[in-house]
Design an enzyme around this catalytic site. Structure first.
Site, PDB file in Angstrom:
ATOM      1  N   PRO A  92      37.720  40.777  41.547  1.00 58.28           N
ATOM      2  CG  PRO A  92      38.698  39.424  39.911  1.00 58.28           C
ATOM      3  CD  PRO A  92      37.808  40.614  40.093  1.00 58.28           C
ATOM      4  CD  GLU A 119      41.017  39.136  31.677  1.00 61.65           C
ATOM      5  OE1 GLU A 119      42.008  39.239  32.396  1.00 61.65           O
ATOM      6  OE2 GLU A 119      40.267  38.142  31.689  1.00 61.65           O
ATOM      7  NE  ARG A 157      21.210  32.231  55.577  1.00 64.60           N
ATOM      8  CZ  ARG A 157      21.650  32.181  56.830  1.00 64.60           C
ATOM      9  NH1 ARG A 157      22.455  33.110  57.266  1.00 64.60           N
ATOM     10  NH2 ARG A 157      21.279  31.219  57.627  1.00 64.60           N
ATOM     11  CG  ASP A 172      23.622  30.677  60.502  1.00 68.48           C
ATOM     12  OD1 ASP A 172      23.432  31.398  59.527  1.00 68.48           O
ATOM     13  OD2 ASP A 172      22.937  29.676  60.764  1.00 68.48           O
TER      14      ASP A 172
HETATM   15  C1  9D3 Z   1      44.519  38.232  35.090  1.00 68.06           C
HETATM   16  C2  9D3 Z   1      43.877  38.781  36.289  1.00 68.06           C
HETATM   17  N1  9D3 Z   1      42.532  38.207  36.532  1.00 68.06           N
HETATM   18  C3  9D3 Z   1      42.228  38.460  37.971  1.00 68.06           C
HETATM   19  C4  9D3 Z   1      42.504  37.276  38.802  1.00 68.06           C
HETATM   20  C5  9D3 Z   1      41.559  38.865  35.655  1.00 68.06           C
HETATM   21  C6  9D3 Z   1      40.132  38.572  35.955  1.00 68.06           C
HETATM   22  C7  9D3 Z   1      39.672  37.281  36.112  1.00 68.06           C
HETATM   23  C8  9D3 Z   1      38.326  37.018  36.371  1.00 68.06           C
HETATM   24  C9  9D3 Z   1      39.232  39.615  36.080  1.00 68.06           C
HETATM   25  C10 9D3 Z   1      37.903  39.358  36.326  1.00 68.06           C
HETATM   26  C11 9D3 Z   1      37.444  38.066  36.471  1.00 68.06           C
HETATM   27  C12 9D3 Z   1      36.019  37.801  36.739  1.00 68.06           C
HETATM   28  N2  9D3 Z   1      35.771  37.680  38.170  1.00 68.06           N
HETATM   29  C13 9D3 Z   1      35.020  38.570  38.819  1.00 68.06           C
HETATM   30  O1  9D3 Z   1      34.503  39.470  38.205  1.00 68.06           O
HETATM   31  C14 9D3 Z   1      34.834  38.444  40.257  1.00 68.06           C
HETATM   32  C15 9D3 Z   1      35.394  37.537  41.211  1.00 68.06           C
HETATM   33  C16 9D3 Z   1      36.291  36.432  41.086  1.00 68.06           C
HETATM   34  O2  9D3 Z   1      36.766  36.046  40.002  1.00 68.06           O
HETATM   35  N3  9D3 Z   1      36.652  35.760  42.219  1.00 68.06           N
HETATM   36  C17 9D3 Z   1      36.175  36.106  43.443  1.00 68.06           C
HETATM   37  N4  9D3 Z   1      35.351  37.120  43.620  1.00 68.06           N
HETATM   38  C18 9D3 Z   1      34.968  37.825  42.508  1.00 68.06           C
HETATM   39  S1  9D3 Z   1      33.953  39.129  42.521  1.00 68.06           S
HETATM   40  C19 9D3 Z   1      34.021  39.354  40.890  1.00 68.06           C
END
Ligand code: 9D3
Length: 259
Positions: A92, A119, A157, A172
């Site tokens: 994230p 996390e 793709r 696209d």
């Molecule tokens: C409390 C902070 N959280 C971050 C918003 C912790 C957290 C939540 C969810 C850490 C990792 C995750 C799992 N998500 C991913 O690994 C992830 C992800 C996503 O949640 N949203 C958009 N793109 C991606 S790429 C990997």
């Protein structure tokens, strides 16, 4: 292109690679996908992949050893700084994925993707192994797997020969920067709702002009941010040569749709 995926849930990817354009791309040897279970790179009897965070706090942290060992075993070559493949961490906190980034990844011979399901990951993985950190958007997923599938789909793709024709990828909306124009198929009248007359006219210049107009109207209404940076140059999205003929407006289509 060779794509290596490190994950704790390799099963999650099955349906994706066994279906549709992927299946054909793999059969045609345009792409190969290898799944690696991070747990297979542990050495203890409990196959431990995560641990408590130093300094305390909630959640678990992905340990460095299995990730480093997995990447180093599938990448006998050099570290990316010396010309090795990109090592992409799905997180994230990453750079926002885009069509532009998909095109950049599509130029690589090889990609290595790491999916976290925690996390967090030990910071040393980011600092000394990973070359790119990618997020697919501002919403919370339970792991990086679905995000990795999104990235892979967008990249594969774009590989030459994967789609039926080069034109399909070029057409696209995110290439021209405009959203797509409204599309219709038979029947000509459905529940009293009409297909815009211009599409039945057989006048291809007028049809092209109408579609372009609709694409611009739609983009202005829904994604003004895209319109600001859209590529409206003639070659990409031909401009009409003569002033616009009166055509079915977006409002008229809406009108017809409401009947
Ligand atoms: C409390 C902070 N959280 C971050 C918003 C912790 C957290 C939540 C969810 C850490 C990792 C995750 C799992 N998500 C991913 O690994 C992830 C992800 C996503 O949640 N949203 C958009 N793109 C991606 S790429 C990997």
């Amino acid at each position: 292109m060779r794509i290596d995926i490190l994950t704790l849930f390799p099963q999650m990817f099955q349906g994706v690679f066994d279906t549709g354009i992927f299946q054909r791309a793999v059969a045609d040897k345009l792409v190969s996908v290898n799944l690696y279970n991070i747990r297979d790179y542990t050495h203890d009897k409990h196959r431990t992949v995560d641990d408590y965070p130093y300094g305390g706090g909630a959640g678990m942290v992905l340990k460095p050893e299995p990730i480093f060992e997995a990447v180093e075993s599938i990448r006998p070559g050099p570290h990316p700084e010396s010309g090795g493949p990109p090592v992409i961490l799905m997180t994230p906190q990453g750079r926002l994925f885009s069509q532009k980034l998909a095109a950049e990844f599509a130029r690589q011979e090889r990609l290595i993707l790491i999916c976290g399901h925690y996390e967090g990951v030990d910071e040393r993985i980011r600092q000394h192994l990973v070359t790119d950190e990618i997020s697919i958007g501002d919403y919370v997923l339970s792991g990086g797997e679905l995000a990795a599938m999104v990235v892979i789909d967008a990249v594969v793709r774009l590989l030459p020969g994967v789609l039926g024709s080069e034109a399909s990828a070029l057409d696209d909306s995110h290439v021209s920067g405009l959203l797509e124009y409204p599309q219709y198929t038979r029947p000509e009248v459905y529940r009293g709702w009409l297909v815009p007359q211009v599409l039945l006219s057989g006048n291809h210049a007028q049809i092209a002009r109408w579609r372009r107009e609709q694409a611009i109207i739609r983009t202005r209404e829904r994604r003004p941010d895209l319109l600001a940076k859209a590529n409206l140059s003639p070659g990409v999205n031909p401009l009409p040569e003569s002033p616009l003929e009166p055509t079915t407006s977006a409002e008229e289509i809406e009108e017809s749709n409401n009947h």
